[in-house]
Design a protein around this motif. Structure first.
Motif, short mmCIF file in Angstrom:
data_model
loop_
_atom_site.label_atom_id
_atom_site.label_comp_id
_atom_site.label_asym_id
_atom_site.label_seq_id
_atom_site.Cartn_x
_atom_site.Cartn_y
_atom_site.Cartn_z
N ASP A 48 0.83 -1.14 0.10
CA ASP A 48 -0.04 -0.08 -0.10
C ASP A 48 0.75 1.20 0.08
O ASP A 48 2.08 1.28 0.08
CB ASP A 48 -0.97 -0.27 1.45
N ALA A 49 0.15 2.45 0.13
CA ALA A 49 0.92 3.52 -0.03
C ALA A 49 1.98 4.07 1.13
O ALA A 49 2.70 4.80 1.11
CB ALA A 49 -0.09 4.90 -0.20
N ALA A 50 1.41 3.19 2.29
CA ALA A 50 2.25 3.39 3.56
C ALA A 50 3.56 2.35 3.51
O ALA A 50 4.20 2.43 4.64
CB ALA A 50 1.46 3.13 4.74
N LEU A 51 3.50 1.98 2.43
CA LEU A 51 4.79 0.83 2.17
C LEU A 51 4.40 -0.58 3.15
O LEU A 51 5.42 -1.25 3.49
CB LEU A 51 6.32 1.26 2.37
N ASN A 52 3.39 -0.52 3.31
CA ASN A 52 3.15 -1.96 4.12
C ASN A 52 2.32 -3.17 3.09
O ASN A 52 1.73 -2.74 2.17
CB ASN A 52 1.73 -1.78 5.26
N PRO A 53 2.85 -4.38 3.20
CA PRO A 53 2.28 -5.37 2.38
C PRO A 53 0.60 -5.48 2.55
O PRO A 53 0.34 -5.77 4.00
CB PRO A 53 3.03 -6.68 2.88
N THR A 54 0.09 -5.64 1.53
CA THR A 54 -1.60 -5.90 1.81
C THR A 54 -1.74 -7.39 1.70
O THR A 54 -2.97 -7.79 2.33
CB THR A 54 -2.32 -4.83 0.81
N THR A 326 12.66 -0.66 -3.75
CA THR A 326 12.79 -1.98 -2.92
C THR A 326 13.98 -2.66 -3.10
O THR A 326 14.77 -2.12 -3.90
CB THR A 326 11.66 -2.71 -3.33
N SER A 327 14.23 -3.24 -2.07
CA SER A 327 15.68 -4.17 -2.29
C SER A 327 15.58 -5.45 -1.69
O SER A 327 14.51 -5.81 -1.17
CB SER A 327 16.83 -3.17 -1.20
N GLY A 328 16.49 -6.07 -1.86
CA GLY A 328 16.70 -7.62 -1.53
C GLY A 328 17.01 -7.64 -0.24
O GLY A 328 16.80 -8.95 0.25
N THR A 329 17.11 -6.74 0.52
CA THR A 329 17.34 -6.92 2.00
C THR A 329 16.04 -6.55 2.75
O THR A 329 15.80 -6.76 4.05
CB THR A 329 18.44 -5.80 2.44
N GLY A 330 14.88 -6.37 1.96
CA GLY A 330 13.71 -6.25 2.58
C GLY A 330 13.19 -4.68 2.70
O GLY A 330 12.09 -4.45 3.26
N GLU A 331 14.09 -3.75 2.31
CA GLU A 331 13.87 -2.45 2.51
C GLU A 331 12.68 -1.83 1.52
O GLU A 331 12.76 -2.19 0.38
CB GLU A 331 15.03 -1.52 2.42
N THR A 341 15.14 11.18 1.14
CA THR A 341 14.00 11.49 1.97
C THR A 341 14.11 10.90 3.48
O THR A 341 15.16 10.56 3.79
CB THR A 341 12.63 11.15 1.32
N GLY A 342 12.88 10.52 4.08
CA GLY A 342 13.14 9.94 5.45
C GLY A 342 13.20 8.41 5.47
O GLY A 342 13.50 7.88 4.18
N PRO A 343 13.51 7.91 6.71
CA PRO A 343 13.78 6.39 6.68
C PRO A 343 12.58 5.49 6.05
O PRO A 343 11.34 5.84 6.04
CB PRO A 343 13.90 6.09 8.11
N GLY A 344 13.15 4.50 5.55
CA GLY A 344 12.20 3.59 4.89
C GLY A 344 11.68 2.66 5.80
O GLY A 344 11.98 2.55 7.25
N ARG A 345 11.10 1.43 5.23
CA ARG A 345 10.44 0.40 6.11
C ARG A 345 11.27 -0.91 5.61
O ARG A 345 11.62 -1.25 4.51
CB ARG A 345 9.01 0.03 6.00
N ARG A 346 11.29 -2.15 6.71
CA ARG A 346 12.23 -3.26 6.26
C ARG A 346 11.08 -4.35 6.84
O ARG A 346 10.84 -4.12 7.88
CB ARG A 346 13.38 -3.10 7.02
N ASN A 347 11.17 -5.48 6.14
CA ASN A 347 10.36 -6.48 6.49
C ASN A 347 11.06 -7.62 6.22
O ASN A 347 12.20 -7.64 5.99
CB ASN A 347 9.05 -6.62 5.99
#
Length: 358
Positions: A48-54, A326-331, A341-347
């Motif tokens: 989603d737009a908040a970079l969370n998996p839906t 996106t990256s292969g490290t989950g970012e 910009t600001g920090p991203g998310r990692r999963n």
């Protein structure tokens, strides 16, 4: 919660009580990406737009890119080259809606594009005995039955996009001949001739080649501006430093190449993994997982304007005000035209090569 919602909607659809589903019924994802979980399971995800998996929907093998249906919540996930399958997934129910199998003597290249009305799907394919690229045409209204195929205009068609406001297609012909019996070995580096091929109704209307001294620069990935300008990323197969890895073109015009400065050229390590163009068409972003870097270029000035190190970065797509990567490290991370910009998310997912906008 998301699974229960999908099951509930699927039940309503089965009874005929629900309206036709939309992408909102699949959690309103803004993007799609293939990825791998830590246990080795391969999945296709909505983001989603908040970079969370839906949603996370299982794939039979490693995915590469995907194509999002323009009106219904349906995605086609393509196997990584030289895969012979593409899975059509109902992103509401999570069920497989269809399976595309490449004809005998063919394999997919990991990319596809829909017609504007969503009735047809176009796939890039390798006719490996003939050493020629083909475009498969599939009827998405009849369970993705193959109904035609066209010449792709070159060797090694990788990415394919539809030009906005039209049914014309552009194909990135990388120029590299391969054969499944040789794995991913490149068989014709000395004679490769990459090009951009434009098709309309199955006919090639224009092909554009690079300057002869750049014939070892494989054109691989595409991004399209609203004015039908095509940005493209390349992968250098020659010796020494790549002369350029990013360019753009519009039908009837000359190719413009972005000459990187010496440091930028070195940092990309001759390899663009994915490319995007900003909403206003003024900025191109290119990623290099080999170089762990994302770079941006000013289209009008034909010069680099930003560079940022991100480990194993590859997927990139335009968003309002900049790009998402996106990256292969989950970012997952938002970037501006000139980057940070600001920090991203990692999963817990290792994102694969491409981030697809819905």
């Amino acid at each position: 919660m998301a699974t229960s919602r999908r099951q509930f909607i699927a039940g309503l659809l089965a009874t005929g009580l629900a309206p036709k589903p939309t992408w909102a019924d699949a959690g309103s994802p803004s993007f799609l990406s293939a990825g791998a979980l830590r246990d080795g399971t391969f999945v296709l995800c909505g983001i989603d737009a908040a970079l969370n998996p839906t949603f996370r929907l299982r794939l039979p093998a490693r995915g590469h890119a995907a194509a999002a249906h323009p009106s219904r919540p349906e995605a086609v996930a393509f196997a990584r080259r030289p895969g012979a399958f593409a899975v059509v997934i109902d992103c509401v129910s999570g069920e497989q809606a269809a399976m595309l199998t490449a004809p005998a003597g063919r394999h997919f290249y990991g990319h596809g594009a829909f017609s504007s009305d969503g009735q047809l799907l176009y796939t890039t394919e390798n006719d490996y005995e003939a050493g020629r690229g083909r475009i498969g045409v599939w009827d998405a209204t009849a369970g993705y039955v193959r109904i035609d195929e066209w010449d792709g205009g070159g060797i090694g068609p990788h990415d394919i996009k539809r030009l906005p406001g039209s049914e014309s297609l552009v194909v990135a012909n990388g120029g590299i001949e391969t054969h499944p019996e040789s794995g991913r070995t490149k068989l014709n580096i000395a004679t490769m001739t990459p090009n951009l091929a434009y098709l309309r109704d199955g006919a090639i209307i224009e092909t554009v080649e690079l300057p002869r001294d750049m014939h070892k620069n494989s054109i691989r990935h595409l991004a399209i501006c609203s004015d039908q300008r095509v940005a493209f990323g390349m992968q250098w197969q020659g010796d020494g430093r790549a002369p350029s890895l990013v360019g753009h073109h519009r039908l009837g015009e000359q190719v413009t190449l972005m000459p990187p400065d010496s440091d930028a050229g070195r940092d990309m390590q001759g390899y663009v993994g994915s490319i995007a163009v900003s909403a206003d068409g003024r900025t191109i972003a290119a990623t290099s997982p080999r170089g762990n870097v994302v770079q941006t270029y000013d289209v009008e000035a034909a010069e680099q304007i930003g560079s940022l190190t991100i480990e194993d970065v590859c997927g990139v797509v335009q968003v309002p005000g900049g790009f998402a990567v996106t990256s292969g490290t989950g970012e997952l991370r938002y970037l501006g035209d000139t980057l940070p910009t600001g920090p991203g998310r990692r999963n817990d997912l290792a994102w694969d090569n491409h981030l697809i906008q819905i």
